[in-house]
Design a protein around this motif. Structure first.
Motif, PDB file in Angstrom:
ATOM      1  N   TYR A 280      41.418 -17.259  53.786  1.00 26.32           N
ATOM      2  CA  TYR A 280      40.903 -16.174  54.633  1.00 26.32           C
ATOM      3  C   TYR A 280      41.402 -16.352  56.058  1.00 26.32           C
ATOM      4  CZ  TYR A 280      38.057 -16.004  50.497  1.00 26.32           C
ATOM      5  OH  TYR A 280      37.672 -15.942  49.204  1.00 26.32           O
ATOM      6  N   ARG A 281      41.507 -15.208  56.758  1.00 21.89           N
ATOM      7  CA  ARG A 281      42.116 -15.284  58.105  1.00 21.89           C
ATOM      8  C   ARG A 281      41.154 -14.763  59.150  1.00 21.89           C
ATOM      9  NH1 ARG A 281      46.838 -11.631  55.750  1.00 21.89           N
ATOM     10  NH2 ARG A 281      47.196 -12.849  53.859  1.00 21.89           N
ATOM     11  N   GLU A 282      41.411 -15.213  60.356  1.00 27.73           N
ATOM     12  CA  GLU A 282      40.615 -14.676  61.475  1.00 27.73           C
ATOM     13  C   GLU A 282      41.566 -14.046  62.484  1.00 27.73           C
ATOM     14  OE1 GLU A 282      38.761 -17.994  63.352  1.00 27.73           O
ATOM     15  OE2 GLU A 282      40.604 -18.655  64.296  1.00 27.73           O
ATOM     16  N   PHE A 495      32.982 -12.138  55.654  1.00 29.12           N
ATOM     17  CA  PHE A 495      34.083 -11.193  55.382  1.00 29.12           C
ATOM     18  C   PHE A 495      33.637 -10.224  54.311  1.00 29.12           C
ATOM     19  CE2 PHE A 495      35.034 -14.521  52.262  1.00 29.12           C
ATOM     20  CZ  PHE A 495      35.454 -13.812  51.148  1.00 29.12           C
ATOM     21  N   ARG A 497      34.515  -7.550  50.957  1.00 27.48           N
ATOM     22  CA  ARG A 497      35.468  -7.169  49.912  1.00 27.48           C
ATOM     23  C   ARG A 497      35.245  -5.686  49.633  1.00 27.48           C
ATOM     24  NH1 ARG A 497      34.840 -10.145  44.322  1.00 27.48           N
ATOM     25  NH2 ARG A 497      33.275  -8.573  43.926  1.00 27.48           N
ATOM     26  N   HIS A 529      40.336  -7.629  50.844  1.00 24.72           N
ATOM     27  CA  HIS A 529      39.435  -8.412  51.698  1.00 24.72           C
ATOM     28  C   HIS A 529      39.702  -8.126  53.157  1.00 24.72           C
ATOM     29  CE1 HIS A 529      38.153 -11.035  48.397  1.00 24.72           C
ATOM     30  NE2 HIS A 529      39.388 -10.912  47.960  1.00 24.72           N
ATOM     31  N   GLN A 531      39.233  -9.597  57.335  1.00 26.15           N
ATOM     32  CA  GLN A 531      39.276 -10.888  58.039  1.00 26.15           C
ATOM     33  C   GLN A 531      37.892 -11.547  57.966  1.00 26.15           C
ATOM     34  OE1 GLN A 531      39.980  -9.509  61.951  1.00 26.15           O
ATOM     35  NE2 GLN A 531      42.201  -9.209  61.671  1.00 26.15           N
ATOM     36  N   VAL A 532      37.892 -12.809  58.348  1.00 30.04           N
ATOM     37  CA  VAL A 532      36.612 -13.530  58.483  1.00 30.04           C
ATOM     38  C   VAL A 532      36.181 -13.410  59.934  1.00 30.04           C
ATOM     39  CG1 VAL A 532      35.498 -15.768  58.334  1.00 30.04           C
ATOM     40  CG2 VAL A 532      37.300 -15.174  56.716  1.00 30.04           C
ATOM     41  N   TYR A 541      35.469  -6.132  62.964  1.00 27.15           N
ATOM     42  CA  TYR A 541      36.659  -6.217  62.095  1.00 27.15           C
ATOM     43  C   TYR A 541      37.754  -5.305  62.609  1.00 27.15           C
ATOM     44  CZ  TYR A 541      33.498  -8.707  59.081  1.00 27.15           C
ATOM     45  OH  TYR A 541      32.625  -9.627  58.608  1.00 27.15           O
ATOM     46  N   PRO A 577      33.262 -18.792  48.874  1.00 31.64           N
ATOM     47  CA  PRO A 577      32.466 -17.762  49.547  1.00 31.64           C
ATOM     48  C   PRO A 577      31.163 -17.528  48.783  1.00 31.64           C
ATOM     49  CG  PRO A 577      34.597 -16.890  48.773  1.00 31.64           C
ATOM     50  CD  PRO A 577      34.449 -18.267  48.225  1.00 31.64           C
TER      51      PRO A 577
END
Length: 1841
Positions: A280-282, A495, A497, A529, A531-532, A541, A577
């Protein structure tokens, strides 16, 4: 029009199928819901939509006409020579100088013609080029068509992404000062800063550290973005993400910290490990890159501020200062042009680190604090591409992309892209941020054009597609989901989905595969998904989730959001998660919402969670507050947002599937409510809606048909009115017609029968007077659309009918319309025509547009249905608009014809009946001719223009280049010539411009006719004459005037039809279109694409053109300024042209003039041949057509090429028709020909001059057979004299004196060559047969050519030339030297003696000159000579009262009246010369003048003989009054003679002087002697002074004038060289019978004993001299020389001086002298004594003269007399010296003298009265003393006396 030539059309107007398919490419390759693809049957409107977006477009290749022209002919410089120019030779020398490099082909450039007689089989039997291309040299069919009112212009298809710009962005690299060890991800989209609006979907990219890179994926895709127009607020929004950071691990702040700058090894390792396990990305950082400067227009040089990639101007400060730091400079070294735009590498260093709570809105907030900058650089390559139709047309059938349209150089300076004037060529420009112009060529290995698209390129969907006012052209159907924020009560790592579900029945069921993946090349996913959001209570977001939608969605389709929390710590395995909650959003309720949506979060999902019943069982987080905010954006071309359109689709489905009640009222309502749809929605679904309505019109019931038709009219009218585009034919509608409409692809019957029925019935109800509501006007306004629709529907039907049966490459045969349909169309057409007619009269513009639409309807039908059916419509039209109607209506008719005749197959159209010729051309000719007779000037001009354009179109048409085609076309138009000849006044009423247009057409027709032309000459003599009148008009109107001539004219000839200053007039002779062409060309300042037209002048001009083109705009400004002034001269305008354009203009004009002349010559030749066989109607007695046209040729300015072609024809004409042409009726013609031949013989150009000489020989040859050469001589003499007044025969020398001019020299040369066998020009070189001069004409047996005759002729002309020349050279001294002046007049009179009129004219000039000098006798002689000429002519004609004796009597007075002229007097009667003036009255007039002048000269005896000639005239006329006058005059004359004779002082009428000239300055006079006749009171001193005065003025510094004082003989060779001598001596006239050998002294009064004609031609003077060398001696030494001079002619002559032709001298010894002296005195006394007297009373004069003589003889004082002789000879010594014979003679003389004296004294005594007694006594004393004295010497004397 067809960029790629793809599709089935085989090009060409002919072969190949008519329609071209254009495959559709949709750039979002959409797969619709697979379940729906099969059962589209349930949804007809969907299949309609899909059909609309997917089926190929069908384009009619012929609709806008197709024209292939041949390349225009090249022109050569035509050389127009003046008498003094020899451009031909200059050109030849210049081209020789240019070197032999361009091999010698164009050395003989000037000889363009002369070809016709070469043996080479020349295909064209024409003398020159056709005049049409030179008249219309810049013919441009497209341009001419576009001028037609209501012209349809082809629209290029609207591309999928509007017009505007296409920009590709590619991420090159990302570097951080800290180092790049973990993967980074990012999105780029277009953003509008001012509107805070996202313009496109996101383009995803990733940057991997080198060790993670996968060798397979080497190509990073580019993102393609579409833009409408550059604006300062448009920027790229870039957002970066990195793997979500580990708790307690390395935070993102390492990338922005000050120190240590670099990551430590440990940090690196931690990052690498973590990034592998963390999926997961930020969000990490963001940047905004403005694409365009905020002041695009400004170009300020050096402000050091960020510049932008696409506006390459170096300027403008950005509104956000912190955006990039100024780093480096941009270098654009002019290499912008590769691929098709210019790519620029941008280094973005202002990456801002993300704070927790940022949103896209907050980025825009000017008050926000700047986030901490990240120390790194992102390198992008930004490139601009063209998005014009190239994209569209380059998709070949397979749909792959070809890249042949990318032209390299052209787009570099594209204005939207580069706004700076120095488009990159002026060296490096400096700017802030670091931009380097990278050369992307390396990517495509072999350096070929890198393709513009790549399969992997990401085409970012442009959101404005859904809001633009444009029809949707492709299929897109998706939903963008933007989760905005989630607010929870405690911090989470959250995050979301996202997935799409079909229903809510089963919670465990898999979602639909509907999510677009982020990586390229992966199929649709089941979920996506976000971002976190790390450790945030309110999570924000920045994701965009793209969802593919099902084609039809049910109320159960919904989006399901699942919220996850993830622990960011490494335990034993990767972090898992945890679900926190869910949210659901049904599509049908929310999909079209654009505002923010807030949803509560559910803890647990239970089945049927969407239903209200299930809602109660749900458990919510945060007490059911709406914690989740999101936005949606629906982008669909399948699902209309507009309810009314959805309604219509629905009802349409029900109607089609027959599920609705049969009367279909809901459908009617739905149709009717379409008119209330807002315009954007209407436009977006325009194509499908129109298709569906047409479907209904095609097969609905009548009510539906009408409703659908009305709705359609309404929609069309709205589209037309409400769109931005204000063209007559709206671009969207045209696109629909030309491309999209394919008549349902043949899946159902064609539309046109239904459409025409509905429309027809509406039109008929209107015609019947029913109320049809406002819709009818709209129908008329939109008629073009329906007409074109009907046509396309027919054409498609035709294509489908014959699709399989046609062999490849053939056109479908015309379709025969079914009777019912055709009748319907006829009625409709009729109604529409009535509308046009009615509304035109009210002057409504709608009518004119409708008229054009109807014309195009016929135009289109001609290519589809049987032409004769179309002719029905056309004739219907012409019946409605018959004859010369109102100007407005007539204008409509012209436009109608113009449009129809522009049809591709116009020439090949049949007639209305099988037997007729082309129906269209016949009505065209009729109508145009009518128009020329119309009052409206502008329409006349228009009609002429239509015709010229049509003929140009044929002339340049690649299809009609064969002779037969040209002949066929000429025959089509031939009737026009007939009409013009029938009604010439119509032609004469046109103004010059229109006449030129008509004549060019006539020439073009005639040029290509074969023997048809002869028909024009067969009807009547008058008609043939008119035909040649037209030809003469051609020569007049197209004559080439040198610019100098134009200066005087200006444009006073402006045509009354002024389009005002809009098109300035550069040329009078070329077609009006040229003026527009030139003003366009000079406006664009482009160098015209002129091929150097093989003339040396071009080379010359081109070399000067390297100068910058700036001044020409100044020129152009000047031109505009001048053209706006009404009188601006064409000259000034021409001056203002660019030299190359001016050069072109002159080249065209020259060629036009040459081509016209040669064309007329060709026709003339044809005519001569026909006339020879007597096959035509003309006046064979005069052949006036030929003579008129030849005179016309000669009198115009013609080019060399014309003269070369002309003389062979000239020869042929005289061969065939010599007898007629040389007859007296044609004198005027011959005289003109002679004049012009002589005029040409003066030319400096050798080619022309030698041809003129041949022309003269041809004339002489004909005269030898067909008339007296004497008459030709007269003619040539006359014309020579006329020419002399036109040609400059003298020129100034540098010292101010005159000399013979080149013209005169050349004329002399020509006249000599003409008669000289060895020098005369070679006939063969000039295109004549070699034996042309010796050929014997028909009906003659022997050859009459004789060089000696020609020589005689030539000599007499040369004589006249010399006389004229001499006269001209004297001009400067005329007033001074009256003698020379008179002489030159005399010479002229003699040289022109063959022509009585000219002879008389110059004699009268001479007469006047004498009267001014008061030389009355000479003047009188001139008058006599004139009378003599007249009398001779009369005697020769036997129509006077005189006979030869009278002429002889006249000759006694004036010897010049010779007898040789008589024979020629008759020959001299040339028109305007001759008999008319030679009447008895004129003779009498001049005789009376002579009489008056002689009496002024006191030569009365001449007066008497002249009056005796006048008397017979009056007698024959019984004019007694005149006779009485004459006799009174005679009495006076005889009395005057008596008075003269009785005067004691003998009467002299003049004094004579001999003058000798010695010295070279005297020129021709040198060493000549003249006798001058001067008035009697002129003494020797007077004449000396007079002559010195005349000749001193002629001396220059090196010469002096000296007068020789004595009369002795001058030895010329012994004189001083530098001096000029005059010798002047008084001389006495010698009587006819005088014995010159007598030694007596001459006393004039002795000889006047009887009245004689005082005509003298011999003169003497005595010069005393001594032989002993002393100057003076006594009588005994004094010798005497008597010189006798004989002159050329006698005095009084026509001039004041005559040349001495013979001079003899006698010598007398001293004693002879003495004897002579004494004898002279004796004779004088005896004469006085013996002279008889008429009556005794007449004694007084006698006494006086007697006293005078006696006093001189016997007075003693007179020792010198008799006495001195005695002392000298009889005293002493001398007496012994004398011979005895001489002594005897001397003594005898003395004795006789004394005896006579004695007698005289006696007589004296008898006569005297008282008063003279004393005198007598003296005389007696004197005599006695004299006797006494003499007796010393002669003793015998005393005994004698």
């Amino acid at each position: 029009m067809d960029g790629s030539g793809s599709g089935a059309a085989g090009g060409g107007g002919g072969g190949g199928s008519r329609f071209r398919r254009i495959p559709r490419q949709s750039f979002a390759h959409l797969k619709l819901d697979p379940m729906l693809d099969e059962n589209l049957e349930q949804w007809p409107h969907l299949s309609e939509l899909l059909q609309c977006y997917r089926s190929d477009w069908v384009k009619d290749e012929h609709k806008y006409g197709h024209y292939e022209s041949v390349s225009p002919p090249s022109f050569r410089n035509q050389i127009f020579e003046g008498p003094d120019t020899d451009i031909e030779t200059e050109a030849r020398l210049a081209s020789a100088r240019r070197g032999k490099a361009e091999d010698g082909t164009d050395d003989d450039m000037p000889s363009t013609s002369g070809r016709q007689y070469s043996d080479a089989a020349d295909v064209s039997k024409h003398f020159g080029q056709s005049p049409l291309p030179a008249y219309e040299p810049a013919f441009d069919w497209e341009n001419e068509r576009s001028m037609i009112f209501g012209q349809r212009t082809p629209e290029t298809p609207i591309s999928h992404h509007g017009s505007g710009l296409k920009i590709s962005v590619k991420v090159l690299s990302l570097t951080f000062q800290a180092g790049l060890v973990e993967p980074f991800y990012g999105t780029i989209c277009l953003h509008n800063r001012e509107r805070r609006e996202k313009l496109s979907e996101d383009f995803y990219f990733r940057v991997l550290p080198s060790e993670m890179q996968d060798a397979k994926i080497s190509y990073e895709p580019r993102g393609m973005f579409y833009l409408d127009a550059p604006s300062a607020s448009i920027c790229l929004l870039i957002q970066l993400e990195r793997p979500a950071s580990e708790e307690g691990g390395v935070t993102p702040s390492v990338y922005s910290r000050k120190d240590p700058v670099h990551l430590s090894e440990r940090e690196k390792q931690k990052l690498q490990v973590w990034s592998r396990i963390m999926p997961y990305r930020e969000s990490f950082a963001w940047a905004i890159v403005p694409l365009f400067d905020n002041n695009i227009g400004a170009v300020s040089g050096g402000s050091a501020s960020p510049s932008s990639p696409l506006a390459t101007s170096v300027s403008g400060s950005s509104s956000h200062e912190g955006m990039f730091e100024p780093i480096s400079k941009i270098t654009l070294d002019g290499k912008l042009g590769y691929s098709s735009g210019s790519s620029i590498v941008v280094e973005i260093s202002n990456l801002n680190k993300v704070k927790e709570s940022y949103t896209e809105e907050s980025l825009q907030d000017p008050k926000r604090k700047v986030h901490k900058p990240v120390k790194g650089v992102l390198r992008l390559e930004i490139e601009k591409h063209q998005t014009d139709q190239a994209d569209f047309e380059n998709i070949s059938e397979s749909g792959s992309v070809t890249n042949d349209s990318i032209d390299l150089g052209d787009r570099v300076t594209d204005s939207t892209f580069a706004k700076c004037p120095s488009n990159g060529s002026d060296g490096p420009l400096t700017s802030s941020s670091k931009w380097t112009s990278g050369d992307r060529k390396e990517v495509s290995g072999n350096g070929s054009n890198a393709p513009d698209f790549n399969a992997d390129d990401f085409q970012a969907f442009d959101f404005r597609t859904t809001t633009r006012n444009e029809p949707f052209l492709q299929l897109f159907h998706c939903l963008y989901v933007y989760p905005l924020s989630v607010s929870l009560s405690r911090k989470r790592n959250l995050f979301i989905r996202v997935e799409l579900r079909k229903d809510d029945a089963d919670v465990r069921r898999q979602p639909l595969e509907a999510m677009y993946p982020r990586e390229p090349g992966v199929s649709l996913q089941k979920w996506a998904h976000t971002q976190v959001a790390v450790g945030a209570r309110v999570a924000y977001y920045h994701d965009e989730v793209k969802v593919s939608l099902p084609a039809i969605w049910t109320p159960l389709h919904h989006l399901l959001f699942t919220f996850f929390h993830v622990d960011l710590q490494t335990k034993l395995e990767a972090p898992k998660p945890v679900v926190i909650g869910y949210a659901a959003l049904p599509l049908s309720t929310h999909a079209q919402l654009r505002s923010e949506i807030s949803l509560p979060i559910i803890k647990e999902l239970v089945p049927h969670y969407l239903q209200d019943s299930g809602k109660e069982r749900l458990d919510y987080l945060e007490d059911g507050k709406t914690a989740f905010k999101l936005r949606l954006r629906l982008c669909s071309s399948l699902y209309p947002v507009n309810e009314r359109i959805r309604d219509f689709f629905l009802e349409y489905d029900r109607h089609t599937l027959r599920t609705s009640p049969p009367w279909g009222s809901e459908l009617l309502e739905a149709i009717n409510s379409l008119k209330n749809v807002d315009s954007t929605a209407l436009l977006q679904f325009l194509h499908p809606v129109l298709n569906m309505l047409l479907h209904l019109i095609g097969n609905g019931g009548e009510t539906l048909q009408v409703a659908a038709f009305r709705a359609m009219v309404n929609i069309l009218t709205r589209v037309q009115q409400e769109s931005v585009d204000d063209a007559e034919r709206n671009i969207f509608l045209v696109n629909y017609l030309d491309y999209a409409f394919d008549d349902f692809g043949g899946r159902q019957p064609p539309v046109y029968p239904g459409l025409s029925t509905v429309w027809g019935s509406l039109a008929r109800s209107k015609a019947k007077g029913y109320r049809v509501g406002p819709v009818y006007d709209d129908v008329l306004a939109m008629a073009w659309f329906f007409l074109e629709l009907v046509v396309k529907s027919m054409a498609l039907e035709q294509a489908r009918l014959f699709y399989h049966s046609l062999p490849l490459g053939e056109d479908a045969p015309p379709m025969q319309l079914r009777d019912g349909v055709f009748r319907c169309i006829m009625q409709l057409y009729d109604c529409l025509l009535t509308e046009v007619h009615e509304r035109c009269k009210k002057g409504l513009s709608l009518a004119k547009r409708l008229n054009s639409s109807l014309a195009f309807f016929c135009y289109d039908l001609l290519s589809i249905i049987e032409p004769r059916q179309v002719f029905e419509l056309v004739s219907l039209y012409l019946d409605k608009f018959s004859g010369v109607c109102q100007s407005v209506l007539h204008d409509c008719k012209l436009i109608f014809l113009q449009i129809i005749c522009d049809h591709d197959l116009y020439v090949e159209m049949p007639g209305r009946d099988p037997s007729d010729r082309n129906y269209l051309s016949s009505i065209l000719i009729q109508e145009l001719f009518l128009t020329w007779d119309h009052d409206d000037l502008s329409q006349r001009a228009k009609a002429a223009r239509i015709l010229v354009v049509l003929l140009c179109k044929h002339e340049f048409d690649a299809r009609y280049q064969k002779r037969d085609d040209k002949l066929y076309i000429a025959q089509l138009y031939f009737p026009l010539i007939g009409q013009i000849l029938d009604e010439m006044p119509v032609f004469y009423n046109l103004n010059a411009v229109e006449k030129r247009e008509v004549l060019i057409v006539v020439l073009e027709i005639v040029r290509n006719l074969d023997d048809e032309l002869v028909k024009a000459w067969k009807q009547s003599i008058a008609r043939t004459r008119l035909f040649f009148k037209l030809m003469e008009e051609c020569l007049i109107l197209f004559e080439h005037k040198k610019p100098a001539d134009g200066m005087l004219l200006g444009t006073s000839s402006r045509s009354p039809v002024g389009e005002g200053p809009s098109s300035p007039k550069y040329s009078d002779r070329l077609s009006p279109a040229i003026n527009n062409y030139l003003s366009e060309a000079s406006r664009q300042e482009v160098r015209p694409q002129g091929t150097p037209e093989n003339s040396y002048l071009w080379q010359r001009v081109n070399s000067q053109l390297s100068s910058p083109s700036q001044p020409y705009s100044l020129r152009e400004a000047l031109a505009q300024a001048q053209s706006s002034r009404i009188g601006a001269s064409a000259q000034a305008l021409r001056e203002s042209l660019h030299p190359i354009l001016r050069q072109k203009l002159e080249l065209w004009e020259e060629n036009l003039s040459a081509a016209v002349s040669l064309q007329v010559l060709e026709i003339t030749e044809k005519f001569c041949m026909m006339a020879a066989s007597h096959g035509i109607a003309t006046d064979y007695g005069k052949l006036d057509c030929i003579t008129a046209i030849i005179m016309s040729f000669f009198s115009r300015n013609q080019p060399i090429s014309f003269w070369k072609a002309f003389f062979p024809i000239f020869n042929r004409v005289f061969d065939l028709h010599g007898a007629t042409l040389m007859a007296r009726e044609n004198d005027r013609f011959l005289k003109q020909v002679a004049f012009h031949l002589l005029r040409l013989a003066v030319f400096r150009n050798e080619s022309i001059r030698k041809r003129a000489v041949i022309g003269l020989q041809i004339l002489v040859r004909s005269s030898l057979y067909f008339m007296q050469t004497a008459r030709l001589r007269v003619m040539l003499t006359i014309t020579l004299s006329e020419l002399m007044s036109e040609v400059q025969v003298t020129q100034l020398k540098s010292d101010g004196t005159l000399e013979e001019s080149g013209e005169a020299r050349r004329l002399r040369k020509s006249l000599e060559e003409m008669a000289d066998e060895s020098k005369c020009p070679n006939l063969k070189d000039c295109g004549l047969p070699e034996d042309a001069l010796f050929a014997v004409p028909e009906n003659f047996s022997e050859n009459r050519w004789s060089w000696s005759e020609v020589k005689y002729l030539s000599d007499s002309l040369l004589l006249a030339l010399d006389a004229s020349l001499e006269h001209a050279l004297l001009v400067s001294v005329m007033t001074m030297d009256r003698y020379a002046a008179a002489e030159s007049f005399y010479k002229l009179a003699m040289a022109f003696a063959p022509v009585p009129d000219l002879h008389i004219m110059w004699l009268l000039h001479l007469c006047e000159a004498h009267q001014e000098m008061q030389s009355w006798a000479e003047a009188a002689q001139c008058a006599v000579a004139v009378a003599g000429v007249v009398m001779q002519a009369l005697v020769a004609r036997n129509d006077g009262v005189w006979s030869k004796d009278h002429v002889a009597a006249l000759r006694k007075i004036c010897p010049i009246v010779s007898s040789e002229i008589t024979a020629e007097a008759s020959a001299a009667e040339v028109e305007g010369y001759g008999a008319s003036k030679l009447t008895v009255d004129s003779a009498v007039k001049y005789l009376q003048l002579a009489n008056k002048l002689f009496s002024q000269a006191e030569l009365y005896h001449f007066c008497a003989s002249i009056l005796e000639l006048v008397i017979p005239v009056y007698k024959s006329r019984r004019a007694y009054g005149q006779l009485a006058k004459c006799h009174t005059l005679l009495t006076d004359i005889y009395e005057s003679i008596l008075e003269q004779e009785s005067s004691p002082i003998p009467f002299t009428d003049a004094t004579y002087y001999r003058v000798g000239f010695y010295g070279e300055k005297f020129g021709k006079l040198d060493r000549k002697e003249y006798v001058y006749r001067e008035p009697r009171d002129v003494r020797l001193g007077d004449i000396m002074e007079k002559l010195s005065h005349i000749y001193e003025s002629r001396m220059d510094g090196n010469h002096t004038l000296h007068v020789i004082p004595d009369s002795r003989q001058v030895k010329a060779d012994e004189l001083q060289p530098g001096v000029c001598y005059l010798q002047i001596t008084a001389v006495d006239a010698v009587m006819e019978d005088e014995d010159l050998g007598s030694r007596r002294e001459r006393i004039f009064s002795l000889s006047t004993g009887s009245v004689r004609a005082r005509v003298f031609d011999r003169f003497l003077f005595d010069t005393p001299f001594t032989k002993n060398g002393k100057t003076q001696g006594g009588l005994e030494d004094q010798w005497k020389r008597r010189t006798v001079l004989e002159t050329e002619g006698s005095f009084p002559a026509l001039v004041n001086r005559l040349l001495v032709i013979k001079s003899e001298s006698l010598e007398f010894s001293p004693v002879e002298n003495a004897i002579g002296m004494i004898e002279t005195r004796t004779a004088a006394l005896r004469n006085e004594l013996e002279e008889p007297r008429s009556s005794e009373g007449d004694q007084l004069p006698r006494l006086q003269s007697l006293q005078r003589i006696l006093q001189g003889s016997v007075a003693v004082q007179v020792n010198s007399g008799v006495l001195s002789v005695c002392t000298a000879f009889l005293s002493g010594e001398p007496a012994t010296r004398l011979r005895s014979q001489e002594l005897q003679q001397l003594i005898a003389a003395l004795l006789e003298f004394m005896a006579v004296c004695k007698r005289a004294i006696r007589v004296h005594f008898r006569l005297i009265g008282e008063e003279d007694q004393e005198f007598h006594t003296q005389l007696v004393n004197g005599f006695q003393s004299l006797t006494a004295e003499l007796s010393h010497y002669i003793p015998a004397i005393l005994s004698e006396l």
